[in-house]
Design an enzyme around this catalytic site. Structure first.
Site, PDB file in Angstrom:
ATOM      1  N   LYS A   1       6.518 -17.106  -1.927  1.00  0.00           N
ATOM      2  CA  LYS A   1       5.959 -17.343  -0.575  1.00  0.00           C
ATOM      3  C   LYS A   1       7.081 -17.316   0.463  1.00  0.00           C
ATOM      4  O   LYS A   1       6.979 -16.683   1.512  1.00  0.00           O
ATOM      5  CB  LYS A   1       5.267 -18.697  -0.511  1.00  0.00           C
ATOM      6  N   ASN A   2       8.207 -18.006   0.160  1.00  0.00           N
ATOM      7  CA  ASN A   2       9.256 -18.192   1.158  1.00  0.00           C
ATOM      8  C   ASN A   2      10.140 -16.977   1.351  1.00  0.00           C
ATOM      9  O   ASN A   2      11.091 -17.020   2.118  1.00  0.00           O
ATOM     10  CB  ASN A   2      10.072 -19.450   0.831  1.00  0.00           C
TER      11      ASN A   2
ATOM     12  N   ARG B   1      -2.129 -22.983   0.257  1.00  0.00           N
ATOM     13  CA  ARG B   1      -1.165 -22.343   1.146  1.00  0.00           C
ATOM     14  C   ARG B   1      -0.023 -21.686   0.377  1.00  0.00           C
ATOM     15  O   ARG B   1       0.585 -20.731   0.834  1.00  0.00           O
ATOM     16  CB  ARG B   1      -0.561 -23.376   2.108  1.00  0.00           C
TER      17      ARG B   1
ATOM     18  N   ASP C   1      11.722 -28.496  -2.715  1.00  0.00           N
ATOM     19  CA  ASP C   1      10.328 -28.097  -2.930  1.00  0.00           C
ATOM     20  C   ASP C   1       9.831 -28.407  -4.335  1.00  0.00           C
ATOM     21  O   ASP C   1       8.659 -28.186  -4.640  1.00  0.00           O
ATOM     22  CB  ASP C   1      10.155 -26.603  -2.615  1.00  0.00           C
TER      23      ASP C   1
ATOM     24  N   VAL D   1      17.241 -33.365   2.074  1.00  0.00           N
ATOM     25  CA  VAL D   1      16.971 -32.232   2.980  1.00  0.00           C
ATOM     26  C   VAL D   1      16.002 -32.643   4.087  1.00  0.00           C
ATOM     27  O   VAL D   1      16.263 -32.410   5.263  1.00  0.00           O
ATOM     28  CB  VAL D   1      16.415 -31.023   2.198  1.00  0.00           C
TER      29      VAL D   1
ATOM     30  N   ARG E   1       4.857 -23.361   9.742  1.00  0.00           N
ATOM     31  CA  ARG E   1       6.249 -23.406  10.216  1.00  0.00           C
ATOM     32  C   ARG E   1       6.880 -22.017  10.241  1.00  0.00           C
ATOM     33  O   ARG E   1       7.603 -21.645  11.162  1.00  0.00           O
ATOM     34  CB  ARG E   1       7.024 -24.332   9.276  1.00  0.00           C
TER      35      ARG E   1
ATOM     36  N   CYS F   1       3.945 -28.104   6.972  1.00  0.00           N
ATOM     37  CA  CYS F   1       3.971 -29.335   6.170  1.00  0.00           C
ATOM     38  C   CYS F   1       4.600 -30.490   6.952  1.00  0.00           C
ATOM     39  O   CYS F   1       5.684 -30.342   7.511  1.00  0.00           O
ATOM     40  CB  CYS F   1       4.757 -29.117   4.882  1.00  0.00           C
TER      41      CYS F   1
ATOM     42  N   ASP G   1      16.877 -26.885  16.640  1.00  0.00           N
ATOM     43  CA  ASP G   1      18.110 -26.793  17.445  1.00  0.00           C
ATOM     44  C   ASP G   1      19.090 -25.754  16.912  1.00  0.00           C
ATOM     45  O   ASP G   1      19.754 -25.058  17.685  1.00  0.00           O
ATOM     46  CB  ASP G   1      18.784 -28.174  17.526  1.00  0.00           C
TER      47      ASP G   1
ATOM     48  N   ARG H   1      11.907 -31.885  11.501  1.00  0.00           N
ATOM     49  CA  ARG H   1      12.003 -30.415  11.527  1.00  0.00           C
ATOM     50  C   ARG H   1      12.304 -29.830  12.914  1.00  0.00           C
ATOM     51  O   ARG H   1      11.552 -28.977  13.417  1.00  0.00           O
ATOM     52  CB  ARG H   1      10.757 -29.763  10.938  1.00  0.00           C
ATOM     53  N   PRO H   2      13.409 -30.221  13.571  1.00  0.00           N
ATOM     54  CA  PRO H   2      13.742 -29.624  14.871  1.00  0.00           C
ATOM     55  C   PRO H   2      14.160 -28.161  14.705  1.00  0.00           C
ATOM     56  O   PRO H   2      14.293 -27.673  13.590  1.00  0.00           O
ATOM     57  CB  PRO H   2      14.933 -30.482  15.343  1.00  0.00           C
TER      58      PRO H   2
HETATM   59  C1  EPZ Z   1      12.342 -23.528   4.325  1.00  0.00           C
HETATM   60  O1  EPZ Z   1      11.964 -24.354   5.420  1.00  0.00           O
HETATM   61  C2  EPZ Z   1      11.123 -23.474   3.398  1.00  0.00           C
HETATM   62  N1  EPZ Z   1       9.984 -22.955   4.119  1.00  0.00           N
HETATM   63  C3  EPZ Z   1      10.783 -24.878   2.913  1.00  0.00           C
HETATM   64  O2  EPZ Z   1       9.736 -24.775   1.957  1.00  0.00           O
HETATM   65  C4  EPZ Z   1      11.982 -25.464   2.208  1.00  0.00           C
HETATM   66  O3  EPZ Z   1      11.709 -26.803   1.883  1.00  0.00           O
HETATM   67  C5  EPZ Z   1      13.221 -25.426   3.141  1.00  0.00           C
HETATM   68  O4  EPZ Z   1      13.457 -24.086   3.599  1.00  0.00           O
HETATM   69  C6  EPZ Z   1      14.477 -25.911   2.440  1.00  0.00           C
HETATM   70  O5  EPZ Z   1      14.705 -25.208   1.284  1.00  0.00           O
HETATM   71  C7  EPZ Z   1       9.863 -21.621   4.259  1.00  0.00           C
HETATM   72  O6  EPZ Z   1      10.701 -20.832   3.851  1.00  0.00           O
HETATM   73  C8  EPZ Z   1       8.634 -21.143   4.962  1.00  0.00           C
HETATM   74  P1  EPZ Z   1      15.502 -25.597   6.838  1.00  0.00           P
HETATM   75  P2  EPZ Z   1      12.847 -24.446   6.761  1.00  0.00           P
HETATM   76  O7  EPZ Z   1      15.602 -24.958   8.162  1.00  0.00           O
HETATM   77  O8  EPZ Z   1      13.352 -23.095   7.084  1.00  0.00           O
HETATM   78  C9  EPZ Z   1      16.801 -29.398   9.407  1.00  0.00           C
HETATM   79  C10 EPZ Z   1       7.623 -25.189   0.989  1.00  0.00           C
HETATM   80  O9  EPZ Z   1       7.150 -26.194   0.432  1.00  0.00           O
HETATM   81  N2  EPZ Z   1      16.925 -28.456  10.541  1.00  0.00           N
HETATM   82  O10 EPZ Z   1      16.500 -25.252   5.793  1.00  0.00           O
HETATM   83  O11 EPZ Z   1      12.083 -25.179   7.751  1.00  0.00           O
HETATM   84  C11 EPZ Z   1      15.328 -29.631   9.031  1.00  0.00           C
HETATM   85  O12 EPZ Z   1      14.728 -30.571   9.845  1.00  0.00           O
HETATM   86  C12 EPZ Z   1       8.444 -25.346   2.279  1.00  0.00           C
HETATM   87  O13 EPZ Z   1       7.493 -24.029   0.558  1.00  0.00           O
HETATM   88  C13 EPZ Z   1      17.414 -28.925  11.739  1.00  0.00           C
HETATM   89  O14 EPZ Z   1      17.750 -30.108  11.874  1.00  0.00           O
HETATM   90  O15 EPZ Z   1      14.055 -25.364   6.213  1.00  0.00           O
HETATM   91  C14 EPZ Z   1      15.429 -30.064   7.602  1.00  0.00           C
HETATM   92  O16 EPZ Z   1      15.654 -31.428   7.531  1.00  0.00           O
HETATM   93  C15 EPZ Z   1       8.496 -26.754   2.774  1.00  0.00           C
HETATM   94  N3  EPZ Z   1      17.507 -28.051  12.785  1.00  0.00           N
HETATM   95  C16 EPZ Z   1      16.624 -29.277   7.093  1.00  0.00           C
HETATM   96  O17 EPZ Z   1      17.374 -28.841   8.234  1.00  0.00           O
HETATM   97  C17 EPZ Z   1      17.133 -26.735  12.674  1.00  0.00           C
HETATM   98  O18 EPZ Z   1      17.222 -25.974  13.652  1.00  0.00           O
HETATM   99  C18 EPZ Z   1      16.234 -28.045   6.267  1.00  0.00           C
HETATM  100  O19 EPZ Z   1      15.477 -27.185   7.064  1.00  0.00           O
HETATM  101  C19 EPZ Z   1      16.637 -26.275  11.443  1.00  0.00           C
HETATM  102  C20 EPZ Z   1      16.540 -27.157  10.379  1.00  0.00           C
END
Ligand code: EPZ
Length: 416
Positions: free
Chosen positions: A22-23, A395, A303, A325, A91, A115, A123, A120-121
């Site tokens: 999916k991802n 999903r 995950d 995470v 997302r 989810c 920034d 999840r900001p």
């Molecule tokens: C991806 O989410 C996956 N989703 C998530 O899978 C997965 O849990 C995650 O990566 C980590 O492996 C998809 O690919 C669609 P991140 P993503 O940006 O891109 C913080 C599932 O169950 N952060 O690596 O949103 C954030 O808040 C889903 O399949 C900031 O602070 O993950 C989090 O705490 C759930 N600022 C951490 O980093 C930002 O600008 C990881 O987020 C971006 C992220």
């Protein structure tokens, strides 16, 4: 409203074939917005997130056709608005920002949903676009980014965000000059996106490491591609075998991508065997407890955190799992508690007592992976459980009840 009825205490055994990730699939669909022509994506999972993303792309003028794991996309001109309702439900839709900014010089998206597992900001995404010359305006919970032509930049992330790495990587493919992303995320899905974009004519190197270099090009074409197997779907089924005291094999996988999980299962005493494109597990007489933490790849995947907690209820002793995470990913533990699980969550970790007998009851899935954990625990429980909120599970898992039934589970889908 869709629900599952689960009759527990049946040992799962057999082989299950794993779908594409999916991802990765969602991001490849978005990356096509950068190109021109006909795309053929193979090994695409039949899940509702793919349908949602197809809706976002159709609103932007892309023509799509999906049948038996093969997605065909026709991209010519790209225009229009990203549909707010769809963006707010998933997302991954925020990933349109990079391609649209690079292609059109302007993009407007609503704050994405998805989810409810943490703050999840965005920034890191937005700071990266600004370093590439974009201006960002936030109005009424919508992001408006503008850049007549993005330029390359040397960007160091404060955290290896998966989404930000993908968004900046896609934007940089058509920026003027070279972009370097330092402290980039290293997930296998990012290597997949590099392969897809390079197939379209991009010049990207380094995906899978923490430094990615992109040489901007003037235009991109189209390509055919097969999506990498879903290491999280595969891990979920391996954990289903072990949570029910069974044994089995997941096939069509890349075992190396699952190393963090397999190492932990072996430390619990499970039999783990790696073959060509497949992994088998065998339940020991007694599972040992574990202590672990989630983290960015190649650490243990967040995950699989909820499903691992479901397994820990069947291990002899006290297990501990730290969530490093996301800052709110223990919502499902309340539901496992209804089955009788002894779980003590605090802000960033959970302690699980085992072996605990679980008893079937009514449960509610509140997000995708928490939903999967609830199904696993219900499979191990005595008696019948009713699981509401199955739309969350759909999903990210293709026909979970069919796969589980083929392994000996008693689970039916009821749609009212
Ligand atoms: C991806 O989410 C996956 N989703 C998530 O899978 C997965 O849990 C995650 O990566 C980590 O492996 C998809 O690919 C669609 P991140 P993503 O940006 O891109 C913080 C599932 O169950 N952060 O690596 O949103 C954030 O808040 C889903 O399949 C900031 O602070 O993950 C989090 O705490 C759930 N600022 C951490 O980093 C930002 O600008 C990881 O987020 C971006 C992220």
């Amino acid at each position: 409203m869709v629900k599952f009825l689960v009759e527990g205490q049946r040992t799962l055994c057999g082989r299950v074939s794993i779908n594409g990730a999916k991802n990765s699939a969602l991001k490849l669909m978005v990356a096509a917005l950068l190109g021109q022509g006909s795309f053929r994506l193979e090994n695409v999972p039949s899940i509702t997130d793919v349908e949602t993303m197809a809706g976002v792309l159709r609103a932007l003028g892309v023509r799509l056709h999906f049948a038996s794991g093969c997605l065909q996309l026709e991209v010519s001109s790209v225009a229009g608005q990203t549909p707010e309702a769809l963006v707010k439900s998933m997302r991954a839709s925020v990933q349109v920002m990079g391609p649209l900014l690079a292609r059109l010089g302007r993009v407007e998206v609503a704050r994405p949903g998805g989810c409810n597992i943490g703050s999840r900001p965005l920034d890191i995404h937005l700071a990266g676009f600004e370093q590439m010359g974009a201006t960002i305006e936030v109005k009424d919970d919508r992001f408006v980014a503008r850049a007549p032509r993005l330029h390359g930049a040397d960007i160091t992330f404060r955290y290896p965000s998966v989404g930000a790495t993908e968004n900046i990587m896609m934007a940089a493919t058509m920026a003027k000059g070279e972009t370097i992303i330092r402290n980039a995320a290293r997930e296998p899905e990012i290597v997949d996106i590099q392969g897809f974009l390079n197939g379209m004519g991009a010049k990207i190197q380094g995906a899978g490491t923490s430094v990615i270099t992109i040489q901007g090009v003037g235009e991109l074409g189209a390509t055919d591609f097969s999506v990498v197997p879903d290491r999280i779907e595969a891990g979920t089924y391996l954990l289903a075998f072990l949570t029910t005291g069974g044994s089995g094999t997941v096939e069509n996988v890349v075992p190396e991508h699952m190393a963090p999980l397999l190492g932990l299962l072996a430390s619990m005493g499970a039999g783990v065997e790696v073959g060509e494109g497949e992994v088998s597990v065998v339940s020991p007489r007694r599972l040992k407890p574990f202590e672990a933490s989630t983290g960015p790849y190649p650490e243990f995947p967040t995950d699989l955190q909820p499903q691992m907690v479901a397994l820990a209820t069947q291990a002899q002793g006290q297990s501990k799992l730290k969530e490093a995470v996301f800052d709110r990913r223990f919502g499902y533990t309340h539901e496992l508690g209804k089955l009788g699980a002894r779980i003590t969550p605090n802000t960033s970790a959970v302690t699980i007592e085992g072996i605990t007998s679980l008893y079937g009851t009514d449960l509610v899935a509140g997000d995708l992976r928490g939903g999967a954990a609830i199904v696993l625990a219900a499979l191990a429980a005595e008696g019948q459980s009713t699981i509401f909120g199955v739309e969350h599970i759909d999903r990210g898992y293709e026909a979970m009840e069919t796969q589980l039934t083929s392994l000996g589970a008693k689970i039916v889908r009821i749609a009212e």
